[in-house]
Motif scaffolding. Structure first.
Motif, PDB file in Angstrom:
ATOM      1  N   GLN A  52       3.642  -7.117   3.814  1.00  0.00           N
ATOM      2  CA  GLN A  52       2.687  -7.167   4.668  1.00  0.00           C
ATOM      3  C   GLN A  52       1.798  -6.056   4.081  1.00  0.00           C
ATOM      4  O   GLN A  52       1.878  -4.986   3.608  1.00  0.00           O
ATOM      5  CB  GLN A  52       2.809  -6.662   6.247  1.00  0.00           C
ATOM      6  CG  GLN A  52       3.369  -7.666   7.047  1.00  0.00           C
ATOM      7  CD  GLN A  52       2.859  -8.865   6.873  1.00  0.00           C
ATOM      8  OE1 GLN A  52       1.675  -9.034   7.108  1.00  0.00           O
ATOM      9  NE2 GLN A  52       3.512 -10.155   6.904  1.00  0.00           N
ATOM     10  N   GLU A  53       0.350  -6.378   4.071  1.00  0.00           N
ATOM     11  CA  GLU A  53      -0.538  -5.282   3.496  1.00  0.00           C
ATOM     12  C   GLU A  53      -0.493  -3.795   3.875  1.00  0.00           C
ATOM     13  O   GLU A  53      -0.555  -2.957   2.989  1.00  0.00           O
ATOM     14  CB  GLU A  53      -2.191  -5.642   3.464  1.00  0.00           C
ATOM     15  CG  GLU A  53      -2.903  -4.946   2.644  1.00  0.00           C
ATOM     16  CD  GLU A  53      -4.525  -5.173   2.987  1.00  0.00           C
ATOM     17  OE1 GLU A  53      -5.366  -4.900   2.545  1.00  0.00           O
ATOM     18  OE2 GLU A  53      -4.496  -6.454   3.484  1.00  0.00           O
ATOM     19  N   GLU A  54      -0.081  -3.528   5.029  1.00  0.00           N
ATOM     20  CA  GLU A  54      -0.255  -2.221   5.494  1.00  0.00           C
ATOM     21  C   GLU A  54       1.197  -1.571   4.752  1.00  0.00           C
ATOM     22  O   GLU A  54       1.117  -0.392   4.187  1.00  0.00           O
ATOM     23  CB  GLU A  54       0.132  -2.247   7.041  1.00  0.00           C
ATOM     24  CG  GLU A  54       0.167  -0.775   7.566  1.00  0.00           C
ATOM     25  CD  GLU A  54       0.431  -0.770   9.062  1.00  0.00           C
ATOM     26  OE1 GLU A  54       1.056   0.177   9.413  1.00  0.00           O
ATOM     27  OE2 GLU A  54      -0.092  -1.690   9.732  1.00  0.00           O
ATOM     28  N   LEU A  55       2.280  -2.286   4.818  1.00  0.00           N
ATOM     29  CA  LEU A  55       3.512  -1.758   4.100  1.00  0.00           C
ATOM     30  C   LEU A  55       3.242  -1.583   2.538  1.00  0.00           C
ATOM     31  O   LEU A  55       3.769  -0.617   1.829  1.00  0.00           O
ATOM     32  CB  LEU A  55       4.596  -2.510   4.287  1.00  0.00           C
ATOM     33  CG  LEU A  55       6.087  -1.774   3.731  1.00  0.00           C
ATOM     34  CD1 LEU A  55       6.418  -0.758   4.168  1.00  0.00           C
ATOM     35  CD2 LEU A  55       7.142  -3.150   4.190  1.00  0.00           C
ATOM     36  N   TRP A  56       2.514  -2.579   2.018  1.00  0.00           N
ATOM     37  CA  TRP A  56       2.358  -2.673   0.437  1.00  0.00           C
ATOM     38  C   TRP A  56       1.690  -1.144   0.116  1.00  0.00           C
ATOM     39  O   TRP A  56       1.803  -0.690  -0.856  1.00  0.00           O
ATOM     40  CB  TRP A  56       1.546  -3.954   0.556  1.00  0.00           C
ATOM     41  CG  TRP A  56       0.960  -3.948  -1.090  1.00  0.00           C
ATOM     42  CD1 TRP A  56       1.935  -4.820  -2.193  1.00  0.00           C
ATOM     43  CD2 TRP A  56       0.046  -3.983  -1.688  1.00  0.00           C
ATOM     44  NE1 TRP A  56       1.224  -4.802  -3.203  1.00  0.00           N
ATOM     45  CE2 TRP A  56       0.080  -4.486  -3.094  1.00  0.00           C
ATOM     46  CE3 TRP A  56      -1.418  -3.457  -1.446  1.00  0.00           C
ATOM     47  CZ2 TRP A  56      -0.979  -4.370  -4.142  1.00  0.00           C
ATOM     48  CZ3 TRP A  56      -2.391  -3.134  -2.362  1.00  0.00           C
ATOM     49  CH2 TRP A  56      -2.190  -3.668  -3.698  1.00  0.00           C
ATOM     50  N   ARG A  57       0.633  -1.053   0.887  1.00  0.00           N
ATOM     51  CA  ARG A  57      -0.179   0.336   0.529  1.00  0.00           C
ATOM     52  C   ARG A  57       0.466   1.428   0.685  1.00  0.00           C
ATOM     53  O   ARG A  57       0.062   2.371   0.145  1.00  0.00           O
ATOM     54  CB  ARG A  57      -1.486   0.188   1.389  1.00  0.00           C
ATOM     55  CG  ARG A  57      -2.576  -1.048   1.214  1.00  0.00           C
ATOM     56  CD  ARG A  57      -3.868  -0.657   2.079  1.00  0.00           C
ATOM     57  NE  ARG A  57      -4.509  -1.999   1.937  1.00  0.00           N
ATOM     58  CZ  ARG A  57      -5.555  -2.287   0.848  1.00  0.00           C
ATOM     59  NH1 ARG A  57      -5.675  -1.315   0.102  1.00  0.00           N
ATOM     60  NH2 ARG A  57      -6.202  -3.358   0.823  1.00  0.00           N
ATOM     61  N   ARG A  58       1.379   1.607   1.572  1.00  0.00           N
ATOM     62  CA  ARG A  58       2.313   2.824   1.769  1.00  0.00           C
ATOM     63  C   ARG A  58       3.451   2.922   0.829  1.00  0.00           C
ATOM     64  O   ARG A  58       3.818   3.889   0.453  1.00  0.00           O
ATOM     65  CB  ARG A  58       2.735   3.107   3.029  1.00  0.00           C
ATOM     66  CG  ARG A  58       1.891   3.352   4.369  1.00  0.00           C
ATOM     67  CD  ARG A  58       2.578   3.181   5.483  1.00  0.00           C
ATOM     68  NE  ARG A  58       3.121   2.055   5.727  1.00  0.00           N
ATOM     69  CZ  ARG A  58       3.930   1.505   7.115  1.00  0.00           C
ATOM     70  NH1 ARG A  58       3.936   2.630   8.081  1.00  0.00           N
ATOM     71  NH2 ARG A  58       4.234   0.616   7.337  1.00  0.00           N
TER      72      ARG A  58
END
Length: 64
Positions: A52-58
């Motif tokens: 998911q994008e949120e995890l990808w950014r973290r």
């Protein structure tokens, strides 16, 4: 490509090589970078994980 590990572990010709062995990336892809006898670089890629994008950014920040 369903499996990057198999082809990347066994270059068929002497002089061919693996510049980056199969590696899990923070964005969910697994990649390998071999070089053929003429010097061309290839990228073998598969996506074993949908991130998911949120995890990808973290993930990059967590990796160091």
């Amino acid at each position: 490509m369903p499996d990057v590990d198999g082809p990347a572990e066994r270059p068929e010709d002497p002089g061919a090589g693996i510049l980056r062995p199969p590696t899990g990336m923070f964005h969910g892809d697994r990649t390998a970078v071999p070089k053929d006898l003429s010097g061309r670089l290839w990228v073998f890629l598969t996506r074993p994980e949908d991130v998911q994008e949120e995890l990808w950014r973290r993930r990059p920040a967590a990796a160091g």
